[in-house]
Design an enzyme around this catalytic site. Sequence first.
Site, PDB file in Angstrom:
ATOM      1  N   HIS A   1       0.813  -1.217   0.000  1.00 30.78           N
ATOM      2  CA  HIS A   1       0.000   0.000   0.000  1.00 30.78           C
ATOM      3  C   HIS A   1       0.849   1.272   0.000  1.00 30.78           C
ATOM      4  CE1 HIS A   1       0.647  -0.518   4.373  1.00 30.78           C
ATOM      5  NE2 HIS A   1       0.616   0.803   4.376  1.00 30.78           N
TER       6      HIS A   1
ATOM      7  N   SER B   1       2.474  -4.077 -15.394  1.00 29.58           N
ATOM      8  CA  SER B   1       3.545  -4.964 -14.940  1.00 29.58           C
ATOM      9  C   SER B   1       4.776  -4.208 -14.468  1.00 29.58           C
ATOM     10  CB  SER B   1       3.941  -5.920 -16.068  1.00 29.58           C
ATOM     11  OG  SER B   1       4.412  -5.188 -17.179  1.00 29.58           O
TER      12      SER B   1
END
Length: 75
Positions: free
Chosen positions: A41, A60
């Site tokens: 996070h 990605s």
Amino acid sequence: VVGGDECNINEHRSLVAIFVSTEFDCGGDLINVEWVLTAAHCTLCAGIPEGGLDTCGGDSGGPLICDGKPDGITS
């Protein structure tokens, strides 16, 4: 942390505080001289203000470019 103990800041020299401007954002652990390991996070969501082009989801990873210069890596 649940059930942790207080400690002196000098006891854990590999801990880091990550600031955005002057605001504390996240913590991490220094894993070598160049890399900080942090929670998912705490990652950067880079994009353009208009939206539509970003690294917020389904990307990605790759280089982070600021003002035409490489400035980091997104994941």
